[in-house]
Write an enzyme that holds these catalytic residues in place. Structure first.
Site, PDB file in Angstrom:
ATOM      1  CE  LYS A  25      -3.846  -2.202  -0.327  1.00  0.00           C
ATOM      2  NZ  LYS A  25      -3.489  -3.583  -0.002  1.00  0.00           N
ATOM      3  NE  ARG A  49      -8.837  -9.346  -4.864  1.00  0.00           N
ATOM      4  CZ  ARG A  49      -9.538  -8.498  -3.787  1.00  0.00           C
ATOM      5  NH1 ARG A  49     -10.694  -8.492  -5.003  1.00  0.00           N
ATOM      6  NH2 ARG A  49      -9.500  -8.519  -2.953  1.00  0.00           N
TER       7      ARG A  49
END
Length: 450
Positions: free
Chosen positions: A116, A291
């Site tokens: 992140k 994804r």
């Protein structure tokens, strides 16, 4: 196009991939753990291979077993679905080493966006707006100094986190040091990586995400935005598209930002750029999910684009079939996640045998599920039973259709409880109906504040 795709997942997403493969005339291989031996994807796939016992670490998270199954079956590609190995750069590298295509972005891109702090730095460089905070992990003293400068409340996040885990909201300086260290310990336990960072927390924000689709030839499009504001403990419960009550032009600006961010890092495949939307209409980048998302059906319902088929085509090396001008959004779609959980007992998992299952029908109602009457819901995995999706020309009609469909949905058996009635309560609340809700809606309902 691929000749054979191994589906490295279970549940409804495995069924979804198997169906996409069948429509593209691609053979599919299911892998399954012992309790999933009679599962829906095992019945639907062309082949099925057992990869281990119930424990995910010994089956669906066992990269060596999955790769052995791919080699044994002769699969030339692996679709990881969501969860499990879907965002593992190590697994992506292992697939590449064996000459197998992993359907997703390259391992290097996955690694940079999966961290992140790295993702924040990359997106800052691409010009996307960020909340005040750090773009690197900090020691506790430096983190507290930063938190004081940007102002409380702040949120402490695991750099390697995902799925709504490894995050702590801190309201004041007195609690910061203890909560920061506790979040570090949690991150180490959950992800094997104790690095955390600090970000300004917006208590009345909305969560809006943008779906992107990119090929390996430098082409990228976005397919509109989804509102995922209805959450409990950072876990999404209800998703809808388009996001309601956005200021004029904001959705398009967010879409362009997502495409610019994807192109800047060489993204390929489907991906989701997640943003926080402040009450004043400003938006801020949070993270990228590398994804297919659980909530992808709402995008499919308003665009008519089969995202899983697009994943397969792009991963096979095809150029995008769509330009941005080809993508139009029509009507409103809403998705509710029906989980085997007991809302009256703090949403604890409530698995068991399914003695009765009645799924709703009627116009513009879609149910994505892997469950049939007589199945046993095992306690070892995610509690998602089904995704209930509806479409209508207008939002108020979509809400009415969803409430009707929720009322028709029946799942019962010894020990089984579901979130169905709680979801109906959320959708019926005036704040949701008028699109005046924020990410605190569910917590406020549960605490009796509303």
């Amino acid at each position: 196009m691929f000749k054979k795709v191994l589906i490295a997942n279970r549940g409804e997403i495995a069924v979804r991939v198997a169906r996409a493969c069948r429509e593209l005339d691609v053979r599919s291989v299911a892998v399954y753990s012992t309790p999933d031996r009679d599962s829906a994807v095992v019945r639907l796939a062309d082949e099925a291979i057992r990869i281990g016992p119930a424990a995910p670490a010994k089956s669906y998270l066992n990269a060596a077993a999955v790769l052995e199954a791919a080699a044994q079956s002769g699969a030339d590609a692996i679709h990881p679905g969501y969860g499990f190995l879907s965002e593992s750069p190590d697994f992506a590298d292992a697939c590449l080493a064996q000459g197998i295509t992993l359907i997703g972005p390259p391992a290097s891109v996955m690694a940079r966006l999966g961290d992140k702090t790295s993702a924040r730095a990359l997106m800052r460089g691409a010009g996307l707006p960020l909340l005040p905070g750090s773009v690197e992990a900090l020691d506790p003293h430096a983190a507290e100094d930063l938190a004081r400068r940007i102002g409380f409340p702040v949120i402490v996040k695991a750099a390697a986190g995902g799925g709504g885990r490894g995050m702590t909201v801190v309201d004041d300086a007195d609690r910061f040091a203890d909560e920061y260290r506790r979040t570090q310990s949690t991150a180490q336990m959950l992800f094997g990586d104790g690095r955390v960072y600090v970000e300004k927390y917006l208590p009345k924000a909305r969560h809006v995400e943008v779906q992107v689709l990119c090929d390996g030839h430098g082409n990228a499009v976005h397919l509109g935005e989804r509102d995922c504001t209805v959450q409990r403990r950072h876990q999404k419960l209800v998703e809808e598209t388009p996001a309601p009550a956005l200021p004029e032009g904001l959705a398009e600006r967010m879409g362009r930002s997502a495409v610019e961010g994807a192109l800047a890092v060489g993204y390929t495949g489907v991906g989701t750029f997640e943003f926080l939307l402040a009450p004043d209409g400003s938006f801020y980048f949070m993270e990228v999910n590398c994804r297919i998302q659980v909530e992808h059906p709402v995008t499919e319902m308003v665009t008519g684009v089969d995202l899983v088929q697009q994943q397969l085509k792009v991963a096979a090396g095809n150029e995008l079939e769509l330009s941005q001008a080809d993508i139009g959004l029509r009507g409103v779609a809403i998705e509710c996640r029906i989980n085997a959980e007991d809302p009256a007992a703090g949403f604890v998992p409530a698995p068991g045998p399914v003695e009765r299952l009645v799924v709703p029908g009627g116009p513009f109602v879609r149910v994505d599920t892997h469950v049939r009457q007589g199945d046993v819901i095992p306690p070892h995995y995610d509690s998602l039973l089904a995704k209930l999706v509806v479409w209508a020309p207008r939002r108020e009609e979509a809400i009415a259709r969803m409430l009707r469909a929720l009322d028709e949905f029946e799942v019962s058996g010894p020990g089984i409880k579901t979130t169905r009635t709680f979801l109906a309560e959320v959708l019926s609340h005036p704040r949701f109906r008028t699109a005046e809700h924020s990410t605190s809606l569910v917590d406020d309902l549960l605490s009796g504040k509303l």
